[in-house]
Enzyme design. Sequence first.
Site: not given
Length: 398
Positions: A68, A136, A234, A256, A281, A317-318
Amino acid sequence: MANPGNKDLLMLIRGGKIYHRNKFLKNYEVVIDNDLISELRPLSTEPADMLLAPGDMLVSGFTDLHLHGANGKDVMDGEIDSLQVIANTLLEEGVTGFLATTMTETTEKITKALHACAQFKKNQVHGANLLGVHLEGPFLSAAYMGAQHGDYLQAPNINLLKQWQTQFPDLIKLITIAPELPDALEFIAYAHRQGIVVSIGHTAADFNMTRQGIDAGARHATHLYNAMSGIHHREPGAAAALLCDDRVTAELIVDGMHVVPEMIQFTVACKDLKQLILVTDAMRAKCLKSGMYDLGGQNVVVNDEGIARLQSNDKLAGSTLCLNQALKNMQMFTQLPLKKILPLVSTQPLKILNISDQGHIDSGQKANLVILNKELEVKATFHHGKLVYTQELVNLNE
Ligand SMILES: [Zn+2]
């Protein structure tokens, strides 16, 4: 570092290790002729223009398909100057190509950003190549919007895509979409037929719905695990469907934080490495200090560790990640040899975009190259055969 030589002459780079087709070659050298690699050959007696230190590596330039912003600028600024700052900054982390990634905003603001990208791409001379746009949003799920702006989400709209394609031919290369939205499957099939890479992300779809999206033509996963239903024994969600389908390539944000190291290990245990790529990102705070920043019209706080969260709800956020750091983390988390994971930042993102004239150190390929040291720090970057960044120069300027 030796003088890189006159740009009109051949340039000879020698020493260290040269990464070629999944292995490191010693006692080889690379000849660059203008913007192309003209030869990869065993050592000659000709004088070298650049000598690599013994532990250094010459590798192909990196490509980031999900980015971005950087250095205070964002794609959604809708400004050519911002794109130039971003493109220049990326060279410092070895990135020589990227997809300018838009955010969920008003149609007018996205159109303005597309306009700036189209103009920039057409006339670009310096910096990492803007290879196209990753949209995006705005066709995302309200339940998994992450740091996207909820007010501007829209149902998938083929006519809007057609309008953008007419206005900006061949610019949109990748679209992130939630397959459970109304008309999404039809949209996916259309975009796929147009040669656009359709990526599933920011989605509330379950396993079966995600599979339907893939059957309709989706071939990629936007930041796998983040902003989608996860994996439960499940209730296998979107992440499980994307992980176990060989038709799908997937992005990972390996800082990470977005995905814990154990899940990165899990991922490489069940998905072919050839189907994975690393992305950052990253938002405008990349390369800057902690503080408050804007991301798609929302306030983001970046702490001292570089972790970016929305001020309103603390959601991630990014990132402020650099791609060479992502590679280093990947090596640390998986313990895989570097030669196996280098394609995740070089060849494979380009392959997803169907670009084959770069990404390898081989004769005839574009001379987009990076010199890394053992710690995977970027010592130098070549773009179209020209030395465009060196660590030494930065140090001199300090
Ligand atoms: Zn993003």
